[in-house]
Scaffold this motif. Sequence first.
Motif, mmCIF file in Angstrom:
data_model
loop_
_atom_site.group_PDB
_atom_site.id
_atom_site.type_symbol
_atom_site.label_atom_id
_atom_site.label_comp_id
_atom_site.label_asym_id
_atom_site.label_seq_id
_atom_site.Cartn_x
_atom_site.Cartn_y
_atom_site.Cartn_z
ATOM 1 N N SER A 114 0.828 -1.203 0.000
ATOM 2 C CA SER A 114 0.000 0.000 0.000
ATOM 3 C C SER A 114 0.863 1.253 0.000
ATOM 4 N N LEU A 115 1.942 1.234 0.772
ATOM 5 C CA LEU A 115 2.809 2.411 0.845
ATOM 6 C C LEU A 115 3.484 2.673 -0.498
ATOM 7 N N THR A 116 3.859 1.611 -1.213
ATOM 8 C CA THR A 116 4.471 1.796 -2.523
ATOM 9 C C THR A 116 3.439 2.276 -3.540
ATOM 10 N N ALA A 117 2.276 1.630 -3.571
ATOM 11 C CA ALA A 117 1.263 1.981 -4.573
ATOM 12 C C ALA A 117 0.788 3.416 -4.412
ATOM 13 N N TYR A 118 0.451 3.798 -3.194
ATOM 14 C CA TYR A 118 -0.090 5.138 -2.977
ATOM 15 C C TYR A 118 1.010 6.188 -2.796
ATOM 16 N N GLY A 119 2.151 5.760 -2.278
ATOM 17 C CA GLY A 119 3.216 6.713 -2.010
ATOM 18 C C GLY A 119 4.138 6.968 -3.177
ATOM 19 N N ARG A 120 4.293 5.973 -4.077
ATOM 20 C CA ARG A 120 5.256 6.105 -5.164
ATOM 21 C C ARG A 120 4.621 6.050 -6.548
ATOM 22 N N VAL A 121 3.573 5.240 -6.717
ATOM 23 C CA VAL A 121 2.996 5.039 -8.052
ATOM 24 C C VAL A 121 1.860 6.023 -8.328
ATOM 25 N N ALA A 122 0.995 6.247 -7.366
ATOM 26 C CA ALA A 122 -0.129 7.174 -7.547
ATOM 27 C C ALA A 122 0.405 8.599 -7.591
ATOM 28 N N LEU A 123 0.224 9.244 -8.715
ATOM 29 C CA LEU A 123 0.663 10.626 -8.872
ATOM 30 C C LEU A 123 -0.470 11.608 -8.599
ATOM 31 N N LEU A 176 1.693 6.387 7.482
ATOM 32 C CA LEU A 176 0.977 7.211 6.509
ATOM 33 C C LEU A 176 1.405 8.672 6.519
ATOM 34 N N ALA A 177 2.109 9.092 7.549
ATOM 35 C CA ALA A 177 2.478 10.505 7.663
ATOM 36 C C ALA A 177 3.182 11.032 6.408
ATOM 37 N N PRO A 178 4.133 10.294 5.817
ATOM 38 C CA PRO A 178 4.790 10.836 4.617
ATOM 39 C C PRO A 178 3.855 10.947 3.412
ATOM 40 N N LEU A 179 2.755 10.199 3.403
ATOM 41 C CA LEU A 179 1.833 10.226 2.268
ATOM 42 C C LEU A 179 0.873 11.411 2.333
ATOM 43 N N ALA A 180 0.818 12.073 3.496
ATOM 44 C CA ALA A 180 -0.158 13.148 3.685
ATOM 45 C C ALA A 180 0.153 14.372 2.834
ATOM 46 N N ALA A 181 1.357 14.474 2.315
ATOM 47 C CA ALA A 181 1.678 15.614 1.459
ATOM 48 C C ALA A 181 0.912 15.556 0.144
ATOM 49 N N ARG A 182 0.589 14.360 -0.310
ATOM 50 C CA ARG A 182 -0.132 14.217 -1.586
ATOM 51 C C ARG A 182 -1.586 13.823 -1.374
ATOM 52 N N HIS A 183 -1.829 12.950 -0.419
ATOM 53 C CA HIS A 183 -3.159 12.385 -0.228
ATOM 54 C C HIS A 183 -3.831 12.950 1.019
ATOM 55 N N ARG A 184 -5.138 12.802 1.056
ATOM 56 C CA ARG A 184 -5.906 13.169 2.244
ATOM 57 C C ARG A 184 -6.145 11.910 3.063
ATOM 58 N N ILE A 185 -5.693 11.908 4.304
ATOM 59 C CA ILE A 185 -5.897 10.772 5.197
ATOM 60 C C ILE A 185 -7.218 10.987 5.933
ATOM 61 N N VAL A 186 -8.146 10.049 5.778
ATOM 62 C CA VAL A 186 -9.501 10.201 6.316
ATOM 63 C C VAL A 186 -9.747 9.110 7.343
ATOM 64 N N THR A 187 -10.134 9.511 8.540
ATOM 65 C CA THR A 187 -10.524 8.546 9.567
ATOM 66 C C THR A 187 -12.035 8.379 9.528
ATOM 67 N N VAL A 188 -12.475 7.129 9.410
ATOM 68 C CA VAL A 188 -13.896 6.833 9.199
ATOM 69 C C VAL A 188 -14.432 6.032 10.378
ATOM 70 N N PRO A 189 -15.570 6.428 10.953
ATOM 71 C CA PRO A 189 -16.162 5.644 12.055
ATOM 72 C C PRO A 189 -16.560 4.252 11.585
#
Length: 361
Positions: A272-281, A304-317
């Motif tokens: 997941s970290l590779t796909a969303y952090g490196r591949v997803a532009l 997930l902290a490093p991914l927050a620069a590009r993506h929105r981290i959403v906490t869901v109930p």
Amino acid sequence: MVRWRSGTVTAVRRRWAGAVELDVDLPGGGRMRALAYPGLVGDPEPGDRVLLNAGALLMGLGTGGYALVVALPDRLPADPPQATDTRDAGHLVKARYTPLQPILLGVDEEASPHHARLAAAESVDGMPVVTADLHSALPAILAGVHADAPDARVAYLLTDGGALPAWFSRTLAGLAGHLAGTVSVGQAFGGDLEASTLHSGLLAARHVLGADVAIVAQGPGNLGTGTRWGFSGVAVGEAVNAVATLGGRPVGSLRLSDADPRPRHRGVSHHSLTAYGRVALAPAELVVPDGLDPALAAEVAAALAPLAARHRIVTVPTDGLDAALRASPVGLSTMGRDLDGDHAYFLAAAAAGRHAARLLG
């Protein structure tokens, strides 16, 4: 390469949509469990001689633990009723240049009744699309969508990172009636609709199947080498890019676990970290379920902290999601672990589905 065997069908075991499980006796003694796709090779019966590709079974592969029927050499099936020497019945070739390549009607090609609509389509109109790297996430995501939006039409995009025939998946067979339809894309085939690319498949999900939400995931039987890049599910990052290109809302289902014995898959899987952090532009909304065990939650947040620069981290109930998962019309299993054996994994997938449903407004 191929490990060939020949044998005789002695029993027809289970059937599900597009597939039949067999017992095959070998001439020198011994028996193999085999799987046939009647749409490709015909419908085997006891007494039929079958040619088998036995490599996956002999290697003891989990998902691929069948000998696969390549042909019924003494009782070949008739040509399909729509077979012609023109493109009128379709010319989409999948599993290309393999001995069992099927020729299919593509949803957007000229002979399709949907051609004009898809030729004009440019966008999926803000449709939420949940991306996941494992087929096992599909029923959990669907449970999460329908927990909050029971009438939502959900389409599944079967990518070609795992099993190419949609017929291999007993999960898909069990979800019949719960999905708006399946679109098989790339080299995958056997869905309700056939598309040559993920982009055309997403457009078909929206404009032909009338989907409110779509789920993109490879078929069962993913390929992995234990390295960062050597995993077929890394393509989920490319799916995020495709969704964004077509004006959709990418929602990332994270592969979380505190039960997987492999360190690289604990917390947030390195895949997941590779796909969303490196591949997803393009940016996506990455969903974290609320109420995780504190130690797991802390591990997930740090990863997930490093991914927050590009993506929105959403906490869901997650209230009600456990009940929704337990009510799934198909059993839940990932890497041999059921819902209770890897609860965080399935909860994360269901939370992504819930978030997609809430984006419907």
